[in-house]
Design a protein around this motif. Structure first.
Motif, PDB file in Angstrom:
ATOM      1  N   ILE A 115       0.880  -1.103  -0.018  1.00 30.19           N
ATOM      2  CA  ILE A 115      -0.149   0.144   0.061  1.00 30.19           C
ATOM      3  C   ILE A 115       0.904   1.071  -0.033  1.00 30.19           C
ATOM      4  CG2 ILE A 115      -0.283   0.077   2.547  1.00 30.19           C
ATOM      5  CD1 ILE A 115      -3.080   0.925   2.186  1.00 30.19           C
ATOM      6  N   HIS A 116       0.576   2.355  -0.614  1.00 32.20           N
ATOM      7  CA  HIS A 116       1.213   3.460  -0.975  1.00 32.20           C
ATOM      8  C   HIS A 116       0.506   4.613  -0.619  1.00 32.20           C
ATOM      9  CE1 HIS A 116       3.839   0.678  -3.412  1.00 32.20           C
ATOM     10  NE2 HIS A 116       2.652   0.175  -4.055  1.00 32.20           N
ATOM     11  N   PHE A 117       1.345   5.610  -0.001  1.00 32.21           N
ATOM     12  CA  PHE A 117       0.759   7.047   0.292  1.00 32.21           C
ATOM     13  C   PHE A 117       1.907   8.068  -0.441  1.00 32.21           C
ATOM     14  CE2 PHE A 117       2.961   6.773   4.252  1.00 32.21           C
ATOM     15  CZ  PHE A 117       3.304   8.109   4.367  1.00 32.21           C
ATOM     16  N   GLU A 118       1.366   9.119  -0.700  1.00 31.27           N
ATOM     17  CA  GLU A 118       2.083  10.264  -1.255  1.00 31.27           C
ATOM     18  C   GLU A 118       1.819  11.321  -0.443  1.00 31.27           C
ATOM     19  OE1 GLU A 118       2.427  13.075  -5.516  1.00 31.27           O
ATOM     20  OE2 GLU A 118       1.563  10.849  -5.473  1.00 31.27           O
ATOM     21  N   ARG A 119       2.990  12.153   0.036  1.00 30.12           N
ATOM     22  CA  ARG A 119       2.956  13.354   0.463  1.00 30.12           C
ATOM     23  C   ARG A 119       4.234  14.084   0.161  1.00 30.12           C
ATOM     24  NH1 ARG A 119       3.471  12.703   6.780  1.00 30.12           N
ATOM     25  NH2 ARG A 119       1.486  11.802   6.499  1.00 30.12           N
TER      26      ARG A 119
END
Length: 132
Positions: A115-119
């Motif tokens: 699972i990936h998240f971008e910030r």
């Protein structure tokens, strides 16, 4: 010292006394929190290997050891447990739920174990199978 435990005033109804009002407010707060948690749990889908999603985080709700994430483009909440990754020393926490915030982009490809998240135009990955 008064012999009565609770002083009753004749000019004010008993249910408007501060003790009863405070107790009623606390009771309704706890009741509404419980109903909201049941609503979120019943309108969620478990994170699976086959799942795929992509969207901005609108809301995060935690209940015991389960976390619920609501994305801007999905009707249902995504239910997941905390996932650990030691590869990012600059993040505030090693756990996914410790770093996710409203407004982050969260995505997962179909048939993927990450699972990936971008910030701030940086992408961080967490392996779903790693629940240390």
């Amino acid at each position: 010292m008064s012999k009565d435990f609770i002083t009753i005033y004749k000019d004010k109804p008993w249910f408007l006394m501060p003790f009863y009002v405070g107790t009623a407010v606390l009771f309704f707060f706890l009741l509404s929190e419980g109903i909201y948690n049941i609503y979120v749990d019943s309108n969620s889908e478990q994170l699976r290997f086959e799942s795929s999603f992509n969207g901005e985080i609108e809301d995060i709700n935690s209940q015991k050891r389960s976390y619920y994430i609501h994305l801007s483009n999905k009707n249902k909440w995504i239910k997941l447990e905390d996932i650990k990754n030691d590869s990012y020393p600059l993040l505030e926490s090693k756990f996914l739920m410790g770093v996710l915030k409203k407004g982050d982009l969260l995505f997962k490809n179909e048939n993927s174990d990450s699972i990936h998240f971008e910030r701030d135009q940086r992408v961080f990955s967490f392996n779903i199978g790693n629940k240390d």
